[in-house]
Design a protein around this motif. Sequence first.
Motif, mmCIF file in Angstrom:
data_model
loop_
_atom_site.group_PDB
_atom_site.id
_atom_site.type_symbol
_atom_site.label_atom_id
_atom_site.label_comp_id
_atom_site.label_asym_id
_atom_site.label_seq_id
_atom_site.Cartn_x
_atom_site.Cartn_y
_atom_site.Cartn_z
ATOM 1 N N GLU A 166 0.702 -1.228 0.030
ATOM 2 C CA GLU A 166 0.003 0.147 0.062
ATOM 3 C C GLU A 166 0.902 1.270 -0.068
ATOM 4 O O GLU A 166 2.175 1.246 0.202
ATOM 5 N N ARG A 167 0.385 2.350 -0.399
ATOM 6 C CA ARG A 167 1.335 3.566 -0.513
ATOM 7 C C ARG A 167 1.809 4.088 0.867
ATOM 8 O O ARG A 167 2.906 4.672 0.714
ATOM 9 N N THR A 168 1.115 3.721 2.041
ATOM 10 C CA THR A 168 1.556 4.092 3.274
ATOM 11 C C THR A 168 2.962 3.479 3.605
ATOM 12 O O THR A 168 3.704 3.937 4.296
ATOM 13 N N GLY A 169 2.987 2.273 3.337
ATOM 14 C CA GLY A 169 4.040 1.491 3.916
ATOM 15 C C GLY A 169 5.135 0.483 2.799
ATOM 16 O O GLY A 169 6.080 0.179 3.374
ATOM 17 N N GLY A 170 4.557 0.435 1.618
ATOM 18 C CA GLY A 170 5.334 -0.586 0.767
ATOM 19 C C GLY A 170 5.479 -1.955 1.505
ATOM 20 O O GLY A 170 4.771 -2.425 1.610
ATOM 21 N N SER A 171 6.871 -2.373 1.545
ATOM 22 C CA SER A 171 6.930 -3.608 2.321
ATOM 23 C C SER A 171 6.550 -3.644 3.793
ATOM 24 O O SER A 171 6.591 -4.755 4.339
ATOM 25 N N ASP A 172 6.428 -2.462 4.232
ATOM 26 C CA ASP A 172 5.986 -2.556 5.678
ATOM 27 C C ASP A 172 4.463 -2.874 5.989
ATOM 28 O O ASP A 172 3.994 -1.684 5.683
ATOM 29 N N VAL A 173 4.283 -3.923 5.890
ATOM 30 C CA VAL A 173 2.687 -4.152 5.990
ATOM 31 C C VAL A 173 2.018 -3.590 7.189
ATOM 32 O O VAL A 173 0.708 -3.722 7.294
ATOM 33 N N SER A 174 2.759 -3.353 8.456
ATOM 34 C CA SER A 174 2.240 -3.117 9.689
ATOM 35 C C SER A 174 1.512 -1.563 9.370
ATOM 36 O O SER A 174 0.716 -1.353 10.432
ATOM 37 N N LEU A 175 1.615 -0.745 8.256
ATOM 38 C CA LEU A 175 0.976 0.358 7.878
ATOM 39 C C LEU A 175 -0.249 0.051 7.008
ATOM 40 O O LEU A 175 -0.737 0.963 6.345
ATOM 41 N N THR A 176 -0.691 -1.219 6.930
ATOM 42 C CA THR A 176 -2.027 -1.439 5.944
ATOM 43 C C THR A 176 -3.047 -0.688 6.384
ATOM 44 O O THR A 176 -3.338 -0.498 7.711
ATOM 45 N N GLU A 177 -3.838 0.004 5.378
ATOM 46 C CA GLU A 177 -4.992 0.546 5.623
ATOM 47 C C GLU A 177 -6.307 0.130 5.331
ATOM 48 O O GLU A 177 -7.315 0.438 5.593
ATOM 49 N N LYS A 208 -5.096 -0.680 -2.928
ATOM 50 C CA LYS A 208 -3.682 -1.352 -3.311
ATOM 51 C C LYS A 208 -2.978 -0.683 -3.976
ATOM 52 O O LYS A 208 -3.406 -0.629 -5.108
ATOM 53 N N TRP A 209 -1.521 -0.582 -3.765
ATOM 54 C CA TRP A 209 -0.974 0.218 -4.494
ATOM 55 C C TRP A 209 -0.111 -0.270 -5.688
ATOM 56 O O TRP A 209 0.144 0.179 -6.880
ATOM 57 N N PHE A 210 0.010 -1.593 -5.604
ATOM 58 C CA PHE A 210 0.798 -2.466 -6.458
ATOM 59 C C PHE A 210 0.251 -3.879 -6.468
ATOM 60 O O PHE A 210 0.329 -4.655 -5.715
ATOM 61 N N SER A 211 -0.424 -4.263 -7.664
ATOM 62 C CA SER A 211 -0.964 -5.553 -7.643
ATOM 63 C C SER A 211 -0.519 -6.035 -8.870
ATOM 64 O O SER A 211 -1.154 -5.822 -9.942
ATOM 65 N N SER A 212 0.441 -7.053 -9.122
ATOM 66 C CA SER A 212 0.577 -7.825 -10.225
ATOM 67 C C SER A 212 -0.357 -8.934 -10.582
ATOM 68 O O SER A 212 -1.237 -9.158 -9.710
#
Length: 605
Positions: A166-177, A208-212
């Motif tokens: 997501e935009r807020t965290g990238g690989s840091d999923v703890s910031l999932t909104e 979701k900012w990046f979904s392949s």
Amino acid sequence: MMLFLSAEVASKAGGEVSSFGQEVISDQIFTWVTDSEHNKPYLKGSGRDAFGKWKGELITGEGWRSLQDFGLSKGMVATGYDTPYGAFCRPLQFLRTHLWVGSCANVGCPSAMQDGAACLLRRHLSHPELSAALSAAEKKVFTDAYKRLTSRDPKHAWTSGQWMTERTGGSDVSLTETVATYQPEGANGFASKQGQIPLGPWSINGFKWFSSATDSEMTVLLARTAAGGLSTFLAPMRKHDPEATTLTGEPKDDGRALNGVRIQRLKNKFGTQSLPTAELVLDNMRGWMVGREGRGIHEISTILTLTRVHSAVAAVGGVGRGLGIARAYALVRDVGAGGRKRTRLVDSPLHMRTLAKISAEYHRLMLVTFYTSYVLGVSEHSLDARPSPALDALTPQKKLVEPLLRIMSQLAKAYVCKPSVALLFSCMEALGGVGYLVNEEQEYLNISRIYRDTCVLPIWEGTTDVLCTDLVRAMKHARGGADSLAALDEVVRKAWGFEGRAGRPAGWEPVEKWAALKSKIEGTEQADLMGEAREVVWQLGDILASVLLYVDAGTDGNPVAKEVFVRFVEDKFGVERRARGSTEDELNKDLGIVYGHGGDVAAKL
């Protein structure tokens, strides 16, 4: 990689693998690759219909769809599930994937997530405790999805997405909104009319900012619930649309609409351009929770393990294809040799030394990658028969297999993907200006396409720094860290003790080097290790690679494997370098490494 296959599996599957290797370099496959590169995915009407209403109809080209169907029909995922080879099905699956990578135009990305989702669902359906916790509806949905994920019928099979970023965290999923709310009363409709698979009782909303793999039929994603923490959800990408009609106004039985998903835009990427990657708005996407609430990281780690192994396989697969092109080119390319003479590149000591270094590194990274695939297979299946002495030396006791896999999936991706980019560039350089061209007219020469696509592998599913950080955390974990270190300790010591047909060079002491590294890991605070996490990972990778090379060389005493092993320990372990032979002798050794022959190979080329 024969070391990681039983003699029985190699005998039964060898012919099929060889035939598959020819299929993936056929004119038809390359025609589809070219089409997928030219006809990139796009949003019809820029994502809106004629009246400005969001529709988000994703269009992919015929080449992409044909490659996708080919991969599904050939069981690129199914081989890991429906073959009778037990622990060896994973090395076999990834051997085929390795051949496919250079020709698949990135359809291997949704396959990787398809594999991860299938593994996750299999665990919940087959584990007695997890299966007992499923409701009748959940069991029906999970079973249907699992069958589709492991199907070889393109008309029935599903691929999968995996949405974490997501935009807020990238690989840091703890910031999932993204938020999921339990609303069973709003679960109207079905994932498909045929089979009447319900959409799910959870309403998922967010971004979701990046979904392949945006064209997949389902996805697994993380979302936050009211109870706190992150949970994992399975959601169909599409649903039956009861309002769909034909041009004449008749009801359309197969009409479908996106399941609460709006494709905001497609990503513009350096590589993997044939792969549809998008930013997604989720508005009442209906789905099913997988596992216990708040245990999302634990659940989705199953998928990450698979996708990280796929990334490593894709990396060495790209290098393998690039090296194959460079080898073939060296056999036919003439260059000036002074005095108005000309010579083939294959007769140039410098060029062949360069290709020999690439080939030796490729061999080492292949061993690390396929050893990881073997550990994955052993974690999923019991070994029905005792493995060969060589493989037995690399197999830890059963209770340590899972702790070893936690380490190896992260180590393989970090240790393999990063150097593979440089190796593939060297393959491109070996062709000079021809290598730099986008050779779509002769796709079998197109290293530049493979290079662009390979550049993503050290980035997605965790960058190199993220993986090194995760690996240090795993080794320092209060509960599982000791078991992971014990697994590594057992493997290094058993491999060192293997009595094969390769000697141990004086000065190569992997057990002592590992003991020093292990002592450092155990005796240093986690925070203090983080700054040198890359150094720790590469030291560990070199130690494991050295014992793998040793066991590989010792299985049959192959002189080329011995030479690759000795050169590596001379370079990385301070082993005293041997005196160089004559130019002809050194060239012959390099030719053996590049073209895979033992003894005098000059006359064979």
